[in-house]
Scaffold this active site. Structure first.
Site, PDB file in Angstrom:
ATOM      1  N   LYS A 113       0.811  -1.222   0.000  1.00 39.88           N
ATOM      2  CA  LYS A 113       0.000   0.000   0.000  1.00 39.88           C
ATOM      3  C   LYS A 113       0.845   1.274   0.000  1.00 39.88           C
ATOM      4  O   LYS A 113       0.482   2.248  -0.663  1.00 39.88           O
ATOM      5  CB  LYS A 113      -0.972   0.005   1.173  1.00 39.88           C
ATOM      6  CG  LYS A 113      -0.345   0.165   2.537  1.00 39.88           C
ATOM      7  CD  LYS A 113      -1.406   0.176   3.619  1.00 39.88           C
ATOM      8  CE  LYS A 113      -0.786   0.291   4.998  1.00 39.88           C
ATOM      9  NZ  LYS A 113      -0.090   1.566   5.211  1.00 39.88           N
ATOM     10  N   THR A 114       1.978   1.276   0.714  1.00 43.33           N
ATOM     11  CA  THR A 114       2.822   2.478   0.720  1.00 43.33           C
ATOM     12  C   THR A 114       3.355   2.756  -0.680  1.00 43.33           C
ATOM     13  O   THR A 114       3.435   3.915  -1.116  1.00 43.33           O
ATOM     14  CB  THR A 114       3.985   2.318   1.711  1.00 43.33           C
ATOM     15  OG1 THR A 114       3.459   2.024   3.008  1.00 43.33           O
ATOM     16  CG2 THR A 114       4.818   3.581   1.775  1.00 43.33           C
ATOM     17  N   GLU A 170      -4.166   4.016   6.531  1.00 42.53           N
ATOM     18  CA  GLU A 170      -4.652   3.304   7.725  1.00 42.53           C
ATOM     19  C   GLU A 170      -6.034   3.824   8.135  1.00 42.53           C
ATOM     20  O   GLU A 170      -6.304   4.082   9.310  1.00 42.53           O
ATOM     21  CB  GLU A 170      -3.658   3.462   8.889  1.00 42.53           C
ATOM     22  CG  GLU A 170      -2.259   2.958   8.599  1.00 42.53           C
ATOM     23  CD  GLU A 170      -2.142   1.439   8.564  1.00 42.53           C
ATOM     24  OE1 GLU A 170      -3.183   0.758   8.651  1.00 42.53           O
ATOM     25  OE2 GLU A 170      -1.016   0.933   8.436  1.00 42.53           O
ATOM     26  N   GLN A 220      -7.596  -5.474   9.586  1.00 45.73           N
ATOM     27  CA  GLN A 220      -6.497  -5.084  10.472  1.00 45.73           C
ATOM     28  C   GLN A 220      -6.904  -3.952  11.416  1.00 45.73           C
ATOM     29  O   GLN A 220      -6.054  -3.223  11.939  1.00 45.73           O
ATOM     30  CB  GLN A 220      -5.270  -4.676   9.657  1.00 45.73           C
ATOM     31  CG  GLN A 220      -4.691  -5.812   8.826  1.00 45.73           C
ATOM     32  CD  GLN A 220      -3.388  -5.423   8.148  1.00 45.73           C
ATOM     33  OE1 GLN A 220      -2.337  -5.315   8.777  1.00 45.73           O
ATOM     34  NE2 GLN A 220      -3.463  -5.213   6.839  1.00 45.73           N
ATOM     35  N   ARG A 222       2.308 -11.238   9.909  1.00 46.93           N
ATOM     36  CA  ARG A 222       3.645 -10.630  10.065  1.00 46.93           C
ATOM     37  C   ARG A 222       4.718 -11.589   9.549  1.00 46.93           C
ATOM     38  O   ARG A 222       5.835 -11.176   9.248  1.00 46.93           O
ATOM     39  CB  ARG A 222       3.957 -10.332  11.533  1.00 46.93           C
ATOM     40  CG  ARG A 222       3.072  -9.325  12.248  1.00 46.93           C
ATOM     41  CD  ARG A 222       2.829  -8.087  11.475  1.00 46.93           C
ATOM     42  NE  ARG A 222       1.577  -8.195  10.719  1.00 46.93           N
ATOM     43  CZ  ARG A 222       1.213  -7.372   9.754  1.00 46.93           C
ATOM     44  NH1 ARG A 222       2.014  -6.399   9.387  1.00 46.93           N
ATOM     45  NH2 ARG A 222       0.067  -7.526   9.111  1.00 46.93           N
TER      46      ARG A 222
END
Length: 679
Positions: free
Chosen positions: A32-33, A222, A252, A614
């Site tokens: 996403k970044t 976010e 999330q 993760r």
């Protein structure tokens, strides 16, 4: 046009759709970044002025990373007049509001040099307010009151508040007194930064119009973590031009306990019905066995937007599920596995992480790591900004920037000792309440000074003269004069350097504290985005605002060496590790025992989902048959979430036997767990 051919089709669609509302559902590890930064570069290539682009996120780390990536994609070019070219605004919600309030807060009766109170200063105000209330024998924790007060102030009108009714009533009762105390000191807290901006927008249409004209393309990262006030802020900015892009993942959303409203993402169409929804599902982090397990677990949440994560990294190893006799055996098993991986397979300690639900679970793990001589770090240790000497120094600067900042003044009034005892300060606080003024203003009143003995009168006068003189030196300083020599001189004049060295028995510890202060002082003149040509007092005010916003950085953001990471599940979002151990997979820990009472089981499952995703290459889950509580070994039971893992993706083991359980036995274990759950 900017080249986006290196993005996958869904990422490309998200990056190049810039007009109108867009909802990017970005699953864990889907880049996403990368999409956000490519989107900004795409807009710049289309000729959209940089100053019209706003990207908002939740942490300074994310904002810095975003800015660095955009600078790499679209390097700065010097303008013809030699000035630095304008860049898009990439910042946190709080930084954005500071920028807006510095320009407009005078329109709602505040002075532009307002002070931002941190948690410690807020607690000081709460304690003073509580001390003035008649609570009888009831014991109240100021921190609990402050937490509930924050929830009240940020919640939407229709948002249920899952807090203790007594604490809720008390917080509502003291809210006005708390806000008045801040206002009297020309101070704001972190909640105020957003709430006052919303008030500004409601009361002053000209300020709202200026911000809408300035920020014509708004992005929010976010988005699932936004609360009611943040949602209203975003909606106010984008209501007319509708160029709003929100990026998030409802799976999330794990911060409901601090006010995040998942409904902001789930009900986005309610406010922007013309929205275009883009799903990012290709994961670049994990193997498919890990992703399929996570997909399978999260499907049990009824209220969510469907996503199916997948990867080109192959199936990978199966997930290991290990039962241990008790928590110390669990810790030793994990440490032995980490040691074995290092010695046999050459896996660095830095590639391995241990995740847990509560901080208390780290104690036996830390003890086992120390016994084995394994280096480790706990993410979220003491912040640089929480050190005593840094807090004292910042309090001095805050008072010199804003003498009416009571919390900061009371912190340093007698540090080092200068004859202003606690009793003296209490009388000065009382005088300030009687006169409806700040403590500093009360100190300057001759009739207040005359209430004290001659020696105390002299101490009060000397302190007032010191503050006024030091502030005047700053006011009369030439533009561009550095702040560091002035600040260092303040500490020398007050005797703080000597005080610091005397207060530590260990010489090395004392010198470390001195070095911390020297580092802090040097940073005053190197803060980005603060023009060195501004008047010194204005530079100090802006530097303090920047530092206040920056104290939210955790030590976990620092670059780690070769050391095992210990981290809570709530702190691990946004991070990734090649090899992950999730310990304490037991009922009462995950899901937490409170979740049934508070109706937050779905959020606990999302927390498990975040922990699972993760892991990049290997994932080990452990649970105990017994766990110590207050020194007594009590029975423990496997987490109900373990029954939601597909049995074919899991290999079950007994830590005591140190041998894999056969596939058939593993399926039998899951069957018995399911049967037990259905009874």
């Amino acid at each position: 046009m900017f080249d986006v051919s290196d993005l996958n089709p869904q990422q490309r669609e998200a990056a190049t759709t810039v007009d109108g509302p867009v909802l990017i559902l970005a699953g864990a590890g889907t880049g996403k970044t990368r999409v956000i930064t490519h989107r900004i570069a795409w807009m710049l290539s289309r000729g959209i002025p940089p100053g019209n682009i706003l990207a908002v996120t939740f942490t300074n780390k994310a904002a810095r990373e975003m800015l660095e990536r955009v600078n790499q994609l679209v390097p700065r070019r010097k303008s013809s007049d030699g000035q630095k070219p304008e860049r898009p605004t990439m910042c946190t919600f709080h930084s954005l509001c500071v920028r807006i309030l510095r320009r407009h807060i005078d329109k709602i009766g505040y002075k532009p040099n307002f002070t931002i109170y941190d948690d410690t200063e807020q607690l000081g105000v709460i304690k003073r307010v509580l001390s003035s209330m008649n609570l009888g024998d009831e014991k109240v924790k100021p921190g609990d009151v402050l937490a509930v007060l924050s929830r009240i102030r940020n919640a939407s009108d229709d948002q249920p508040l899952l807090v203790d009714p007594k604490a809720l009533a008390l917080a509502r009762h003291l809210r006005r007194s708390y806000e008045s105390a801040l206002r009297a000191a020309n101070a704001v807290d972190f909640d105020d930064l957003i709430l006052l901006t919303l008030r500004l927008f409601k009361e002053r249409a000209d300020a709202l119009d200026e911000c809408r004209q300035r920020y014509r393309y708004v992005m929010v990262d976010e988005y699932q973590d936004t609360n009611g006030a943040q949602f209203e802020l975003v909606r106010a900015l984008a209501a007319q031009h509708r160029n709003l892009c929100v990026v998030g993942d409802d799976d999330q959303s794990i911060y409901g306990w601090r006010g995040a409203q998942i409904a902001n993402l789930l009900e986005f169409e309610k406010y922007f019905p013309e929205v275009k929804v883009v799903r990012l599902e290709q994961n670049y982090r994990s193997t498919n066995n890990i992703l399929n397990a996570a997909n399978h677990v999260i499907r049990n949440n009824p209220r969510r937007r469907g996503k199916q994560l997948w990867s080109r990294h192959g199936d990978g190893d199966k997930i290991r599920l290990v039962n241990c006799e008790h928590d110390e055996a669990e810790a030793q098993f994990v440490v032995d596995e980490i040691q074995l991986s290092k010695m046999v397979r050459g896996i660095p300690w830095g590639d391995q992480a241990i995740l847990f639900r509560t901080n208390q679970q780290s104690r036996p793990v830390e003890a086992a790591l120390r016994r084995s001589g394994i280096r480790y770090r706990i993410v979220g240790g003491q912040s640089f900004f929480d050190r005593l000497e840094i807090r004292d120094f910042l309090a001095y600067l805050k008072v010199l920037s804003n003498p009416n900042d009571d919390a900061s003044l009371l912190r340093i009034a007698n540090v080092p000792t200068r004859g202003l005892s606690d009793a003296t300060l209490e009388r000065l606080i009382s005088a300030s309440h009687d006169r409806h003024c700040s403590v500093f203003t009360a100190m300057r009143h001759t009739d207040v000074q005359q209430q004290f003995a001659a020696r105390t009168q002299e101490s009060v006068r000397e302190f007032v003269i010191f503050l006024e003189t030091a502030r005047q030196r700053l006011e009369h300083a030439a533009p561009g004069q550095p702040l560091a020599p002035w600040a260092e001189g303040i500490l020398t004049e007050t005797g703080y350097w000597d005080h610091l060295r005397r207060s530590e028995r260990n010489v090395e510890t004392a010198e470390n504290r001195v070095r911390n202060l020297k580092e802090m002082i040097a940073s005053l003149d190197t803060i980005p985005d603060i023009s060195p040509g501004l008047p010194a007092l204005q530079r100090l005010t802006e530097a303090l605002a920047d530092l206040a916003l920056d104290t939210s950085r955790s030590e976990g953001e620092e670059k780690a060496g070769d050391e095992v990471t210990l981290i809570t599940m709530h702190s691990c979002k946004g991070l990734e590790f090649p090899h992950v151990f999730i310990v304490g997979m037991e009922e009462g820990l995950l899901p937490h025992s409170r979740s049934k009472e508070e109706g937050t089981l779905d959020e606990e499952r999302r927390l498990f989902y975040v922990a699972l995703t993760r892991a990049m290459r290997s994932l080990t889950l452990t649970y105990c048959l017994g766990r110590k509580k207050y020194g007594q070994l009590l029975p423990a039971h496997p987490s109900s979430f373990l029954r939601e893992l597909p049995p074919e993706l899991v290999v079950s083991e007994d830590a005591a036997a140190r041998k894999p359980v056969a596939a058939g036995e593993g399926k039998s274990l899951f069957a018995s767990m399911r049967e037990a759950a259905n009874k």
